[in-house]
Scaffold this active site. Sequence first.
Site, PDB file in Angstrom:
ATOM      1  CG  HIS A 455      -1.929   1.073   1.266  1.00  0.00           C
ATOM      2  ND1 HIS A 455      -3.260   0.853   1.071  1.00  0.00           N
ATOM      3  CD2 HIS A 455      -1.803   2.411   1.464  1.00  0.00           C
ATOM      4  CE1 HIS A 455      -3.921   1.999   1.152  1.00  0.00           C
ATOM      5  NE2 HIS A 455      -3.042   2.957   1.399  1.00  0.00           N
ATOM      6  CD  GLU A 456       1.725   3.616   3.700  1.00  0.00           C
ATOM      7  OE1 GLU A 456       1.983   4.684   3.096  1.00  0.00           O
ATOM      8  OE2 GLU A 456       0.696   3.469   4.375  1.00  0.00           O
TER       9      GLU A 456
END
Length: 659
Positions: A455-456
């Site tokens: 996600h990051e």
Amino acid sequence: MSNNKNNNSKFKLSPWLFYGLFIGMFLLISIFSGGGLDFSNPRPASLSKFYQYLDSNQVAKVTFTNTKANIFLKEKALESKTHEKVSKDVFGKPNIKGPQYYTEIGNIELFQKTLEEARTKGLLNDYEKEPDSMWGELLSILLPFLLLGAFWLFMMRRMSGNSGGGGGQIFSIGKSKAKLFDEKNDIKVTFENVAGLEGAKEEIQEIVEFLKTPEKYTSIGGKIPKGALLVGPPGTGKTLLAKAVAGEAKVPFFSLSGSDFVEMFVGVGASRVRDLFKQAKEKSPSIIFIDEIDAVGRARGKNNFTGANDERENTLNQLLTEMDGFGSNSNVIVLAATNRADVLDKALLRPGRFDRQIYVDLPDIRERKEIFEVHLKPIKKAEELDTEFLAKQTPGFSGADIANVCNEAALIAARKGKKAVEKQDFLDAVDRIIGGLEKKNKIVTPEEKRAIAIHEAGHATVSWMLEHAAPLVKVTIVPRGQSLGAAWYLPEERLIVRPEQMLDEMCATMGGRAAEKVIFDKISTGALSDLEKVTKQARAMVTIYGLNDKLGNITYYDSSGQNEYNFSKPYSEETAQIIDFEISKLIEGQYQRAINILQENKDKLVELADILIEREVIFKDDLEDIFGKRPFDKGEVKLVEKEQKESTQLNENPNVENE
């Protein structure tokens, strides 16, 4: 000031005096009813029991009145177990002096004859008849009335005290609660303590100069402004400016909050306004400062559904009259502060009342540097600390935020046992304030950790590929506050924002969820803050800024703040459907755009996520190793990057994508 001295020298009825009066009354009753203070603690005895003690030669002396007799036993009798309970006084000492018993007398003549016979037989040493005292009986009757009178006097003194007294002072409830500052007060804040805010300080300083030297302006026909309204976001220094006025002006300065006018009693607010301006006119020229004026200055008739008389409106009406009414005084200037000028009544903002509206905006990079220098003065800092670097790392910070950063940095340095505050402590303080406290002990499963890393990494990849996305500074998957990971940016300080810039930012924000879709073909709840942010941005583009082609150049934003009182929306149901469709279209378009970017760079995305899982924190250099130099970087961003390489950890940006 003479009035204050007189008030201070006036006798004040202390509650301890009231308690002392009560104890004194009790002692007087004891003295006058019994002939003195009695600590012998005598016990009651029947008349037949007394005659029994008398016949067995145990009584030494008897004192009596017409109704009661005190019995003093002989020392030898006190040694027996029969009188064990009366052998000690109230302090636990031997009760030798007595009396040890008392008894009620029926026939005084027969009682006295019996005592005389006992003395003749040698059974009684002596007896004595005491005169009856009316004082004890009289005080017993008058005591309740005396106590009630003292209590009434005490309450009246409390209720009719000075206006600065406690909340129980009913008779002073209509008095102003303003705190008076003058040249004798210890006001240390001056314009030198207010960093930045050059335009606001210039206008405020002009008001101070007018009060000091009014002839400079009146000689050419100028008139003093009736009031100045300080408007701006929270923490920008509105109240600090007012404190600086109190420190600079050589005139009386009355300070209070807008909520000080509001009370549960009808008419109190208007009464306090009258009393405030009365005091200010008596000491004119003077300044009145009302902090958070929106508590009393809201637009009238907008929230009164019951039709009843509104106490707040009465207070506002009185304030309007005092500022520019029939008998107003031009030698009183009113300063006020609020961060909600849109809800204020229009009559309050017209010329003649608040003639000037001074906007106190968030500080720019130059002003932030000045604010840092002010708050760093009392802090022991390292010699190599660069305030310009700190100013670049805190875009969007208010003066209060910067003060908090400096204090937090000092606490962090002290916690680590340092003798001076270093640059890294300030960077950690920015992280602590924006993202929250690190939670390295939080249990995260390997699957969850990889999902967070993907996600990051998705945020980092998409923002790296877009021209108008904010430059990335750091990505971390260390839990901090309520977030499981965060991407930190250094946004460009813009005065206006174009549609392509907003779209790029939305696309970068959706990069996290898009990465989950590309790698796992699944999505999770981790994108909640991302969805909230892009939904607000898309709604603003469509309904506020007029940046949507379908709706055209139209806005539904109401700067007066009156929309909140309307029961219906300012557009039709058909338009509402168009708005919902356009918002969804914008968000889904940028989501698909982020997916396309990530699919083209899927290998690099996975490589970045693997590094993130291994190190937990990655920096801009790591992205350059994978993606190459970012072609959109500007000179200032590269300069910041050079500063970042000098630190072991970099946490420099208030714009964070929390998951």
